[in-house]
Design an enzyme around this catalytic site. Structure first.
Site, mmCIF file in Angstrom:
data_model
loop_
_atom_site.group_PDB
_atom_site.id
_atom_site.type_symbol
_atom_site.label_atom_id
_atom_site.label_comp_id
_atom_site.label_asym_id
_atom_site.label_seq_id
_atom_site.Cartn_x
_atom_site.Cartn_y
_atom_site.Cartn_z
ATOM 1 N N CYS A 13 8.243 -12.540 -10.941
ATOM 2 C CA CYS A 13 7.851 -14.152 -10.067
ATOM 3 C C CYS A 13 6.891 -14.637 -10.619
ATOM 4 O O CYS A 13 6.671 -14.863 -11.330
ATOM 5 C CB CYS A 13 7.160 -13.089 -8.524
ATOM 6 S SG CYS A 13 5.504 -12.295 -7.882
ATOM 7 N N ASN A 16 2.971 -13.166 -9.439
ATOM 8 C CA ASN A 16 2.632 -11.368 -9.774
ATOM 9 C C ASN A 16 1.749 -10.601 -8.638
ATOM 10 O O ASN A 16 0.867 -9.793 -9.142
ATOM 11 C CB ASN A 16 2.308 -11.056 -11.006
ATOM 12 C CG ASN A 16 2.158 -9.974 -11.881
ATOM 13 O OD1 ASN A 16 1.380 -9.789 -12.992
ATOM 14 N ND2 ASN A 16 3.057 -8.748 -11.082
ATOM 15 N N CYS A 18 2.557 -10.580 -5.037
ATOM 16 C CA CYS A 18 3.368 -10.067 -4.382
ATOM 17 C C CYS A 18 4.892 -9.820 -4.594
ATOM 18 O O CYS A 18 4.472 -7.981 -4.023
ATOM 19 C CB CYS A 18 3.582 -11.131 -3.083
ATOM 20 S SG CYS A 18 2.120 -12.245 -2.026
ATOM 21 N N ARG A 19 5.399 -9.871 -4.798
ATOM 22 C CA ARG A 19 7.499 -9.378 -5.334
ATOM 23 C C ARG A 19 7.133 -8.939 -6.608
ATOM 24 O O ARG A 19 7.466 -6.903 -6.430
ATOM 25 C CB ARG A 19 8.154 -10.727 -5.430
ATOM 26 C CG ARG A 19 8.484 -11.110 -3.480
ATOM 27 C CD ARG A 19 9.024 -12.462 -4.035
ATOM 28 N NE ARG A 19 8.380 -13.790 -4.861
ATOM 29 C CZ ARG A 19 8.849 -14.209 -5.001
ATOM 30 N NH1 ARG A 19 9.264 -14.913 -4.557
ATOM 31 N NH2 ARG A 19 8.306 -15.127 -5.644
HETATM 32 P P1 4NP Z 1 4.530 -14.032 -6.016
HETATM 33 O O1 4NP Z 1 3.967 -15.166 -4.255
HETATM 34 O O2 4NP Z 1 5.528 -14.932 -6.420
HETATM 35 O O3 4NP Z 1 5.506 -13.044 -5.303
HETATM 36 O O4 4NP Z 1 3.499 -13.535 -6.172
HETATM 37 C C1 4NP Z 1 3.221 -15.770 -4.445
HETATM 38 C C2 4NP Z 1 1.855 -15.507 -4.605
HETATM 39 C C3 4NP Z 1 0.503 -16.767 -5.153
HETATM 40 C C4 4NP Z 1 1.674 -17.934 -4.278
HETATM 41 C C5 4NP Z 1 2.633 -18.675 -4.600
HETATM 42 C C6 4NP Z 1 3.479 -16.953 -4.354
HETATM 43 N N1 4NP Z 1 0.690 -19.151 -4.741
HETATM 44 O O5 4NP Z 1 1.038 -20.040 -4.752
HETATM 45 O O6 4NP Z 1 -0.792 -19.315 -5.225
#
Ligand code: 4NP
Length: 159
Positions: A13, A16, A18-19
């Site tokens: 994602c 790295n 959340c999803r």
């Molecule tokens: P992920 O979510 O891609 O599912 O881990 C996010 C976590 C952090 C950020 C964006 C998406 N960020 O902009 O910091």
């Protein structure tokens, strides 16, 4: 990685946190539950580097724990070598897909790159796992359900 350790799957994602850690934890859980632990290597990474070294977002840890799943590891950034070392790179949304394909165009590698929700039997035309980072906790439960269904479909497809 496929010759010695079975099939290797990397979930990707943006951050790295959340999803993709959720997808890694859910897929590993399903693999273990089915006694297939020796057949799969499972990991996750992010296309962005802002959260490198951090544990998964507490909201992802919470929703996983509510379903009896522990999330392992800490955030790392996707590297060109991953596209050579993993059999399958499974991305959460179309932006991740574009970013991973760009890296692949530059460096090559045998990894098969797919959207996770291609394996979601309830998916409609939108195949993105939405980014829950800026939303409320109910977003994480919705994402968990999508990820769980998709991981079941993915395991069936790879097994
Ligand atoms: P992920 O979510 O891609 O599912 O881990 C996010 C976590 C952090 C950020 C964006 C998406 N960020 O902009 O910091």
């Amino acid at each position: 990685m496929s010759t010695q350790s079975g099939t290797s799957v990397l979930f990707v994602c943006l951050g790295n946190i959340c999803r993709s850690p959720l997808a890694e934890g859910v897929f590993q859980h399903l693999v273990d539950e089915r006694g297939l632990g020796s057949r799969f290597v499972v990991d996750s990474a992010g296309t962005g580097g802002w959260h490198v070294g951090e544990r998964p977002d507490p909201r992802s840890e919470k929703v996983a724990a509510e379903h009896g799943i522990h999330l392992a590891g800490s955030a790392r950034r996707l590297e060109a070598d991953d596209l050579r070392e993993f059999d399958h790179v499974i991305v959460m949304d179309r932006q991740n897909l574009a970013d991973v394909r760009q890296l692949h165009d530059l460096h090559g590698g045998p990894a098969e790159i797919r959207l996770l929700r291609e394996f979601d039997e309830q998916a409609d035309r939108d195949l993105d796992v939405p980014d829950p980072y800026y939303g409320g906790p109910d977003g994480f439960e919705k994402v968990f359900r999508m990820v769980f269904r998709s991981c079941e479909g993915l395991l069936t497809a790879l097994h």
